[in-house]
Design an enzyme around this catalytic site. Structure first.
Site, short mmCIF file in Angstrom:
data_model
loop_
_atom_site.label_atom_id
_atom_site.label_comp_id
_atom_site.label_asym_id
_atom_site.label_seq_id
_atom_site.Cartn_x
_atom_site.Cartn_y
_atom_site.Cartn_z
N ASP A 1 -6.36 -5.37 6.52
CA ASP A 1 -5.31 -4.74 6.67
C ASP A 1 -5.30 -3.02 6.33
OD1 ASP A 1 -5.14 -4.93 4.00
OD2 ASP A 1 -3.90 -6.24 3.46
N ALA A 2 -4.53 -2.23 5.89
CA ALA A 2 -4.52 -0.96 5.08
C ALA A 2 -5.46 -0.96 3.91
CB ALA A 2 -3.22 -0.25 5.22
#
Length: 176
Positions: free
Chosen positions: A18-19
């Site tokens: 994810d980020a």
């Protein structure tokens, strides 16, 4: 049943995270799928060929996953598959994702050999019996995710449940 645990090495890439650089939770199911596919392949069960020759295929019918701690970008994982129950139309497979320790190599036979630099070892098996946690300790890894996956056999055209062909069940019996 005396089952062996299949091990498949995997590295975490950008696309898996994810980020924040942490593995997105649903990607563990992808990792488990890859390990199951390679486990079957190591037993001589190639799914594409199987579908062509029998008209049937395995599909996931149920999952249960428990997340213990995160994996991050560039981590080296060991993803396992171990048959725990064999029925006429389905199999239950226990799977784990283990974070590989920096100081211990994957190969139990050749402790100095780095399995990840040369690509994944085909058909590497962990010691038989025991829990995934014991396997994790035996290869110097930390359990980060575990799951139980049920795969069922279906007719590929209709997707209706069917019996797993006897020759596949025999192969699973002989090799696990």
């Amino acid at each position: 049943m005396d089952a062996s645990t299949f091990q498949w090495p995997l590295r975490v890439y950008w696309e898996d995270t994810d980020a924040g650089g942490i593995v997105f939770y649903a990607n563990y199911l992808k990792f488990f799928e890859r390990s199951r596919t390679e486990w079957l392949r190591s037993l001589g069960v190639e799914q594409h060929r199987l579908r062509e020759s029998t008209g049937g295929m395995f599909v996931v019918t149920q999952t249960s996953v428990r997340y213990l701690r995160p994996a991050r970008l560039d981590d080296e994982l060991i993803v396992t598959a171990r048959l725990t129950e064999k029925g006429r139309a389905s199999l239950i497979i226990q799977q784990s994702a283990l974070l590989k320790s920096e100081r211990t190599e994957l190969s139990l036979e050749n402790p100095g050999e780095n399995q990840f630099s040369d690509g994944p070892p085909l058909g590497k098996l962990a010691p038989s019996g025991g829990s995934e946690l014991r396997v994790a300790k035996s290869v110097g890894a930390t359990l980060i995710c575990e799951g139980t996956i049920r795969i069922g056999w279906v007719d590929a055209a209709s997707l209706k449940p069917a019996r797993i062909p006897a020759n596949i069940l025999d192969r699973l019996e002989a090799k696990t």
